[in-house]
Write a protein that holds these residues in place. Structure first.
Motif, short mmCIF file in Angstrom:
data_model
loop_
_atom_site.label_atom_id
_atom_site.label_comp_id
_atom_site.label_asym_id
_atom_site.label_seq_id
_atom_site.Cartn_x
_atom_site.Cartn_y
_atom_site.Cartn_z
N CYS A 1 -26.18 -20.37 21.34
CA CYS A 1 -27.21 -20.64 19.99
C CYS A 1 -28.20 -19.94 19.72
O CYS A 1 -28.81 -19.00 21.21
N ASP A 2 -28.00 -18.74 18.87
CA ASP A 2 -29.11 -19.09 18.33
C ASP A 2 -30.33 -20.02 17.28
O ASP A 2 -29.47 -19.87 16.33
N PRO A 3 -31.21 -20.66 18.18
CA PRO A 3 -31.40 -21.79 17.46
C PRO A 3 -32.29 -21.19 16.53
O PRO A 3 -31.75 -22.04 15.62
N LEU A 4 -32.87 -20.37 15.95
CA LEU A 4 -33.50 -19.62 14.56
C LEU A 4 -32.90 -18.45 14.33
O LEU A 4 -34.00 -17.57 15.14
N ASP A 5 -32.50 -18.24 13.71
CA ASP A 5 -32.04 -16.72 12.81
C ASP A 5 -32.79 -16.41 12.42
O ASP A 5 -33.23 -17.19 10.55
N GLY A 6 -33.13 -14.84 12.32
CA GLY A 6 -33.93 -14.38 10.85
C GLY A 6 -35.28 -14.91 11.09
O GLY A 6 -35.89 -15.18 9.59
N SER A 7 -35.84 -14.99 11.77
CA SER A 7 -36.79 -16.56 11.92
C SER A 7 -38.33 -15.61 11.16
O SER A 7 -39.53 -16.39 10.90
N SER B 1 -29.21 -20.23 24.96
CA SER B 1 -29.40 -19.20 23.76
C SER B 1 -30.52 -18.81 24.23
O SER B 1 -30.92 -18.15 25.30
N GLU B 2 -30.88 -17.44 22.90
CA GLU B 2 -31.72 -16.37 23.15
C GLU B 2 -33.40 -16.40 23.41
O GLU B 2 -33.20 -15.58 23.56
N GLU B 3 -32.96 -17.83 23.04
CA GLU B 3 -34.97 -18.65 23.80
C GLU B 3 -35.34 -18.17 25.09
O GLU B 3 -35.64 -18.87 25.84
N LEU C 1 -29.02 -7.05 17.67
CA LEU C 1 -28.38 -7.64 17.78
C LEU C 1 -28.00 -7.88 19.31
O LEU C 1 -27.33 -7.22 19.91
N ARG C 2 -28.03 -9.70 19.46
CA ARG C 2 -27.99 -9.56 20.44
C ARG C 2 -25.82 -10.34 20.55
O ARG C 2 -25.26 -11.01 19.83
N LEU C 3 -25.23 -9.69 21.64
CA LEU C 3 -23.86 -10.03 21.57
C LEU C 3 -23.48 -11.59 22.08
O LEU C 3 -22.53 -11.79 21.06
N PHE D 1 -24.64 -13.98 21.27
CA PHE D 1 -25.68 -15.31 20.24
C PHE D 1 -25.21 -14.90 18.92
O PHE D 1 -25.68 -15.83 18.18
N GLU D 2 -25.25 -13.96 18.43
CA GLU D 2 -25.45 -12.94 17.17
C GLU D 2 -23.75 -12.36 17.06
O GLU D 2 -23.29 -12.81 16.12
N GLY D 3 -23.94 -11.42 18.44
CA GLY D 3 -22.20 -10.04 17.45
C GLY D 3 -21.17 -11.07 18.07
O GLY D 3 -20.70 -11.45 16.85
MN MN Z 1 -31.25 -13.65 15.65
#
Ligand code: MN
Ligand code: AHG
Ligand code: MN
Length: 280
Positions: A83-89, A66-68, A223-225, A227-229
């Protein structure tokens, strides 16, 4: 593999119920930073814990990232789930939508988008919905930790919304010119909500384009490839749209670092083609 992928999204639906219920008391920032150097909210950490717990418990899952988290969590053999567990947090304190982004890769991480066998996201909006892309794209209502299909998703033929992240002053001159041409044509309405999942969901519903471009000081954007892209590119391309990192499909972008970033553009093929010609 079919059961394994369905099991992943069933587990995400179950985790989504816990994530949404845990948001009210977790809107504050912690003193931790994630591998991208961003200060994380208590909700980021909680969502990550719930997803990691449920996903690594699945026989079909062999790795979780995950990104975290700095590294990949070993869960035996099987699919690699990101996972991006919470996007736009950062939307949480302001009361705007947030989401969870999921990539299901049939390869070791970091992996190119072409290694995805499925991808999707949960949108914590007025209602909780989930979009899953496999051979096609399906929207689900998520209630009490279970998901019910509500219909197929296809990018509408006519674009109608646009939204791009970052500061206009930090965009490249060519990209600034492209956006100006969109605005002067007057065909698209500005829809930018600060959470990728909400903005991508609008493009899937109304047609148009969402992006986060290269910006001054960050040529690969924000943005991360992994987890998001890659996941949103897989969803939008499966829904009949297109994606680009400015040169070509995001799914073809080399994946050399787990937390590597990429410019992200997704939407109608015609609009993405025009964007690529403008920024190449
Ligand atoms: Mn995000
Ligand atoms: P995250 O909260 O997972 O770090 O994601 C935030 C991302 C993405 O959701 C959104 O498109 C973008 O950051 C918004 O960035 P700005 O606040 O710079 O517009
Ligand atoms: Mn996030």
């Amino acid at each position: 593999m079919t059961d394994g992928v369905e099991a992943v999204f069933d587990a995400v639906a179950a985790a989504a119920a816990e994530v949404r219920a845990g948001l009210p008391e977790r809107r504050g920032y912690t003193d931790e930073t994630n591998p991208s150097g961003e200060t994380v909210l208590a909700a980021d950490v909680y969502a990550d814990d719930r997803l990691e717990d449920r996903l690594t418990a699945l026989d079909a899952v062999g790795a979780y990232a995950s990104e975290e988290r700095d590294g990949v969590v070993d869960a035996g053999t099987g699919l690699s789930v990101t996972c991006d567990p919470l996007d736009g947090s950062s939307n949480l304190p302001t009361g705007n939508v947030v989401g969870t982004v999921v990539g299901v890769y049939d390869d070791d991480l970091p992996a190119r988008g072409r290694a995805l066998v499925a991808a999707g996201y949960v949108l914590y909006g007025p209602v909780t919905t989930m979009v899953v892309a496999r051979d096609d794209v399906t929207e689900y209502l998520v209630e009490d930790g279970a998901r019910e299909p509500v219909g197929d998703v296809q990018v509408p033929a006519e674009p109608s919304v646009y939204g791009f992240g970052g500061r206009v002053s930090d965009w490249t001159p060519a990209f600034r010119e492209f956006v100006r041409s969109i605005e002067s044509a007057g065909e698209l309405k500005l829809r930018y909500g600060g959470a990728m999942v909400g903005d991508v969901n609008q493009v899937l519903t109304r047609g148009g384009v969402f992006g986060y471009p290269a910006v001054d000081g960050s040529p690969d954007g924000k943005l991360r490839l992994q987890f998001e892209g890659n996941p949103v590119a897989y969803v939008v391309e499966t829904a009949g749209g297109a994606s680009s990192d400015g040169d070509g499909s995001i799914l073809d972008r080399p994946a050399d670092r787990l937390h590597g970033r990429t410019p992200v553009f997704v939407g109608n093929e015609t609009t993405i083609d025009r964007l690529e010609s403008a920024v190449e």
